[in-house]
Design a protein around this motif. Structure first.
Motif, PDB file in Angstrom:
ATOM      1  N   ALA A   1      44.050  28.329  39.123  1.00  0.00           N
ATOM      2  CA  ALA A   1      43.990  29.439  38.168  1.00  0.00           C
ATOM      3  C   ALA A   1      44.821  30.636  38.619  1.00  0.00           C
ATOM      4  O   ALA A   1      44.967  31.608  37.876  1.00  0.00           O
ATOM      5  CB  ALA A   1      42.542  29.873  37.952  1.00  0.00           C
ATOM      6  N   ASN A   2      45.342  30.578  39.828  1.00  0.00           N
ATOM      7  CA  ASN A   2      46.154  31.664  40.395  1.00  0.00           C
ATOM      8  C   ASN A   2      45.411  32.990  40.465  1.00  0.00           C
ATOM      9  O   ASN A   2      46.017  34.060  40.335  1.00  0.00           O
ATOM     10  CB  ASN A   2      47.458  31.848  39.607  1.00  0.00           C
ATOM     11  N   ASP A   3      44.099  32.920  40.686  1.00  0.00           N
ATOM     12  CA  ASP A   3      43.345  34.169  40.827  1.00  0.00           C
ATOM     13  C   ASP A   3      42.467  34.190  42.076  1.00  0.00           C
ATOM     14  O   ASP A   3      41.699  35.122  42.277  1.00  0.00           O
ATOM     15  CB  ASP A   3      42.508  34.449  39.577  1.00  0.00           C
ATOM     16  N   ARG A   4      42.577  33.154  42.907  1.00  0.00           N
ATOM     17  CA  ARG A   4      41.863  33.158  44.176  1.00  0.00           C
ATOM     18  C   ARG A   4      42.853  32.837  45.290  1.00  0.00           C
ATOM     19  O   ARG A   4      43.585  31.849  45.227  1.00  0.00           O
ATOM     20  CB  ARG A   4      40.728  32.148  44.177  1.00  0.00           C
ATOM     21  N   LEU A   5      42.883  33.699  46.302  1.00  0.00           N
ATOM     22  CA  LEU A   5      43.865  33.607  47.369  1.00  0.00           C
ATOM     23  C   LEU A   5      43.230  33.036  48.634  1.00  0.00           C
ATOM     24  O   LEU A   5      42.153  33.469  49.048  1.00  0.00           O
ATOM     25  CB  LEU A   5      44.417  35.011  47.675  1.00  0.00           C
ATOM     26  N   TYR A   6      43.903  32.052  49.230  1.00  0.00           N
ATOM     27  CA  TYR A   6      43.508  31.479  50.515  1.00  0.00           C
ATOM     28  C   TYR A   6      44.600  31.788  51.540  1.00  0.00           C
ATOM     29  O   TYR A   6      45.791  31.831  51.205  1.00  0.00           O
ATOM     30  CB  TYR A   6      43.359  29.959  50.410  1.00  0.00           C
ATOM     31  N   PHE A   7      44.202  31.968  52.792  1.00  0.00           N
ATOM     32  CA  PHE A   7      45.190  32.154  53.853  1.00  0.00           C
ATOM     33  C   PHE A   7      44.561  31.818  55.201  1.00  0.00           C
ATOM     34  O   PHE A   7      43.335  31.735  55.347  1.00  0.00           O
ATOM     35  CB  PHE A   7      45.749  33.588  53.847  1.00  0.00           C
ATOM     36  N   ILE A   8      45.437  31.621  56.178  1.00  0.00           N
ATOM     37  CA  ILE A   8      45.001  31.365  57.548  1.00  0.00           C
ATOM     38  C   ILE A   8      45.203  32.635  58.373  1.00  0.00           C
ATOM     39  O   ILE A   8      46.270  33.253  58.327  1.00  0.00           O
ATOM     40  CB  ILE A   8      45.793  30.204  58.181  1.00  0.00           C
ATOM     41  N   ALA A   9      44.170  33.045  59.080  1.00  0.00           N
ATOM     42  CA  ALA A   9      44.263  34.108  60.086  1.00  0.00           C
ATOM     43  C   ALA A   9      43.292  33.705  61.196  1.00  0.00           C
ATOM     44  O   ALA A   9      42.190  34.223  61.288  1.00  0.00           O
ATOM     45  CB  ALA A   9      43.918  35.472  59.492  1.00  0.00           C
ATOM     46  N   ARG A  10      43.709  32.723  61.964  1.00  0.00           N
ATOM     47  CA  ARG A  10      42.902  31.959  62.902  1.00  0.00           C
ATOM     48  C   ARG A  10      41.854  31.139  62.151  1.00  0.00           C
ATOM     49  O   ARG A  10      41.890  29.916  62.166  1.00  0.00           O
ATOM     50  CB  ARG A  10      42.237  32.806  63.986  1.00  0.00           C
ATOM     51  N   ASP A  11      40.925  31.791  61.436  1.00  0.00           N
ATOM     52  CA  ASP A  11      40.041  31.103  60.503  1.00  0.00           C
ATOM     53  C   ASP A  11      40.797  30.863  59.196  1.00  0.00           C
ATOM     54  O   ASP A  11      41.918  31.339  59.008  1.00  0.00           O
ATOM     55  CB  ASP A  11      38.805  31.960  60.191  1.00  0.00           C
ATOM     56  N   VAL A  12      40.144  30.175  58.259  1.00  0.00           N
ATOM     57  CA  VAL A  12      40.641  30.080  56.890  1.00  0.00           C
ATOM     58  C   VAL A  12      39.827  31.041  56.027  1.00  0.00           C
ATOM     59  O   VAL A  12      38.591  31.016  56.050  1.00  0.00           O
ATOM     60  CB  VAL A  12      40.524  28.643  56.345  1.00  0.00           C
ATOM     61  N   TRP A  13      40.539  31.884  55.270  1.00  0.00           N
ATOM     62  CA  TRP A  13      39.898  32.922  54.473  1.00  0.00           C
ATOM     63  C   TRP A  13      40.144  32.699  52.992  1.00  0.00           C
ATOM     64  O   TRP A  13      41.144  32.093  52.600  1.00  0.00           O
ATOM     65  CB  TRP A  13      40.426  34.304  54.872  1.00  0.00           C
ATOM     66  N   ARG A  14      39.231  33.236  52.158  1.00  0.00           N
ATOM     67  CA  ARG A  14      39.360  33.142  50.711  1.00  0.00           C
ATOM     68  C   ARG A  14      38.899  34.450  50.088  1.00  0.00           C
ATOM     69  O   ARG A  14      37.896  35.025  50.498  1.00  0.00           O
ATOM     70  CB  ARG A  14      38.515  31.980  50.182  1.00  0.00           C
ATOM     71  N   MET A  15      39.652  34.913  49.082  1.00  0.00           N
ATOM     72  CA  MET A  15      39.284  36.147  48.402  1.00  0.00           C
ATOM     73  C   MET A  15      39.836  36.133  46.979  1.00  0.00           C
ATOM     74  O   MET A  15      40.781  35.405  46.665  1.00  0.00           O
ATOM     75  CB  MET A  15      39.834  37.360  49.156  1.00  0.00           C
ATOM     76  N   SER A  16      39.234  36.938  46.105  1.00  0.00           N
ATOM     77  CA  SER A  16      39.770  37.121  44.765  1.00  0.00           C
ATOM     78  C   SER A  16      41.038  37.966  44.850  1.00  0.00           C
ATOM     79  O   SER A  16      41.145  38.874  45.689  1.00  0.00           O
ATOM     80  CB  SER A  16      38.742  37.824  43.876  1.00  0.00           C
ATOM     81  N   THR A  17      41.975  37.699  43.973  1.00  0.00           N
ATOM     82  CA  THR A  17      43.203  38.489  43.972  1.00  0.00           C
ATOM     83  C   THR A  17      42.964  39.914  43.471  1.00  0.00           C
ATOM     84  O   THR A  17      43.849  40.762  43.571  1.00  0.00           O
ATOM     85  CB  THR A  17      44.275  37.823  43.102  1.00  0.00           C
ATOM     86  N   GLN A  18      41.765  40.167  42.958  1.00  0.00           N
ATOM     87  CA  GLN A  18      41.444  41.521  42.498  1.00  0.00           C
ATOM     88  C   GLN A  18      40.516  42.264  43.455  1.00  0.00           C
ATOM     89  O   GLN A  18      40.110  43.395  43.173  1.00  0.00           O
ATOM     90  CB  GLN A  18      40.825  41.455  41.095  1.00  0.00           C
ATOM     91  N   ASP A  19      40.190  41.654  44.583  1.00  0.00           N
ATOM     92  CA  ASP A  19      39.387  42.329  45.592  1.00  0.00           C
ATOM     93  C   ASP A  19      40.141  43.525  46.167  1.00  0.00           C
ATOM     94  O   ASP A  19      41.369  43.487  46.321  1.00  0.00           O
ATOM     95  CB  ASP A  19      39.017  41.371  46.725  1.00  0.00           C
ATOM     96  N   GLU A  20      39.384  44.549  46.515  1.00  0.00           N
ATOM     97  CA  GLU A  20      39.984  45.748  47.105  1.00  0.00           C
ATOM     98  C   GLU A  20      39.727  45.844  48.610  1.00  0.00           C
ATOM     99  O   GLU A  20      40.061  46.852  49.236  1.00  0.00           O
ATOM    100  CB  GLU A  20      39.443  46.997  46.403  1.00  0.00           C
ATOM    101  N   SER A  21      39.135  44.808  49.172  1.00  0.00           N
ATOM    102  CA  SER A  21      38.944  44.754  50.623  1.00  0.00           C
ATOM    103  C   SER A  21      38.946  43.301  51.060  1.00  0.00           C
ATOM    104  O   SER A  21      38.719  42.389  50.249  1.00  0.00           O
ATOM    105  CB  SER A  21      37.626  45.429  51.032  1.00  0.00           C
TER     106      SER A  21
END
Length: 351
Positions: free
Chosen positions: A264-284
């Motif tokens: 849906a291109n509205d949830r972002l995943y990334f690696i920063a040692r762990d694997v993280w997930r956040m909404s693209t509209q999150d402010e933190s």
């Protein structure tokens, strides 16, 4: 150019045997060629291999049957893939496997894994992006130009000067512009007008932007490595104006990488040692990781566009064969795959 003799011979064989058509038979090298016919949904895993070791490989996984086939390029074509398998993209029923240090992009049939074409005369290709049916852009680690190819013929049509910026990496199409990050020893996001094929704009971000994705709200996301005196960070940018909207700093020992979006291109995943997930509209940034660090080396990340399942590549020690972990969309383990050396990129084949 590395492997130039091999590529010249391969090109001659392609022309002589008519292998530019799907299903053609290659006769090259001592490896016995195997016949594959794996249709339907699947997952390609590019395993980089070690720089200058010529041990890159391509794996294929069927999520439904859990069937894993390693070294499918070698087995299907009777020849090695080459030196550093950087990425793979599917377009118009063809697979494009970018082999960085070999300076070549192999075009393959995604069901049989047989070579059907070849793109050469690129210095150090990283990614390929299809602008339309007649145009594809190829980014490059060492050449300060974007190579423009006609995918109908696999021939180079032109090159776009990047004003001295080499190490172009990932690319996204936003309207009439292609946006590209400059990674190695650089700090720029560049904008190319696809109508004129000229560099028209740029944005300075943090040190070494290593990833680039475009979300459903028209926001461009990049991840920067940081350096002494500058924290690594995630950046949210308005793709239309190239104005920075938000910068999310991370600890110095946890630089973000491998930005990936869900279907849906509205949830972002990334690696920063762990694997993280956040909404693209999150402010933190999220308080807790999606997949905690497990004493290993998370190196690649992919999200199944049909199921939302998460695939994480583990490079282990960069020498032995790596592992890919498959998780549900909720983070529950499903399968563990032993693949080639340094698995880094996922390419999903859909129905």
């Amino acid at each position: 150019m590395k492997h130039a003799l091999r590529h010249m011979l391969l090109r001659s064989l392609l022309l002589l045997t008519g292998a530019l058509s799907t299903g053609a038979c290659m006769e090259y090298g001592p490896q016995t060629e195997e016949a594959f016919d794996l249709r339907g949904r699947g997952l390609f895993i590019t395993c980089e291999g070690n720089f200058m070791w010529d041990n890159a490989s391509l794996s294929y996984y069927d999520p439904e049957s859990r069937r894993l086939e390693n070294t499918v390029f070698l087995r299907a074509n009777g020849m090695k893939l080459g030196d550093v398998a950087q990425s793979m993209t599917l377009h118009d029923g063809k697979g494009y496997v970018v082999v960085n240090n070999s300076g070549v992009i192999y075009v393959i049939d995604p069901d049989t894994f047989r070579i059907t074409g070849l793109i050469e005369e690129v210095v150090s290709p990283r990614q390929i992006l299809f602008v339309d049916e007649q145009t594809a852009y190829i980014s490059d680690l060492y050449d300060p130009r974007i190579t423009v190819v006609d995918p109908r013929t696999n021939r180079i049509r032109s090159r776009i000067d990047m004003n001295g910026h080499r190490s172009t990496e990932q690319m996204v199409l936003s309207g009439d512009r292609v946006l590209v990050n400059c990674w190695s020893y650089d700090n720029k996001i560049l904008a190319i007008d696809t109508r004129t094929e000229r560099l028209v704009d740029s944005l300075t971000v943090g040190w070494q932007p290593n990833s680039l994705v475009l979300d459903r709200h028209g926001k461009l996301w990049t991840a920067t490595d940081g350096r002494s005196g500058e924290a690594p960070a995630l950046w949210r940018i308005d793709a239309a104006t190239l104005e920075v909207e938000r910068r999310f700093e991370l600890p110095a020992d946890r630089p973000p990488s491998r930005l990936t979006l869900d279907a849906a291109n509205d949830r972002l995943y990334f690696i920063a040692r762990d694997v993280w997930r956040m909404s693209t509209q999150d402010e933190s940034l999220p308080a807790e990781p999606f997949l905690p660090y497990a004493g290993t080396l998370y190196y690649g990340l992919g999200i199944d566009p049909d199921t939302g399942e998460v695939y994480v590549a583990d490079a282990i020690d960069y020498v032995q064969n790596g592992v890919v972990y498959r998780f549900t969309a909720e983070g529950q383990p499903v399968d563990t795959l032993r693949v080639g050396v340094i698995p880094g990129n996922f390419c999903f084949k859909r129905l």
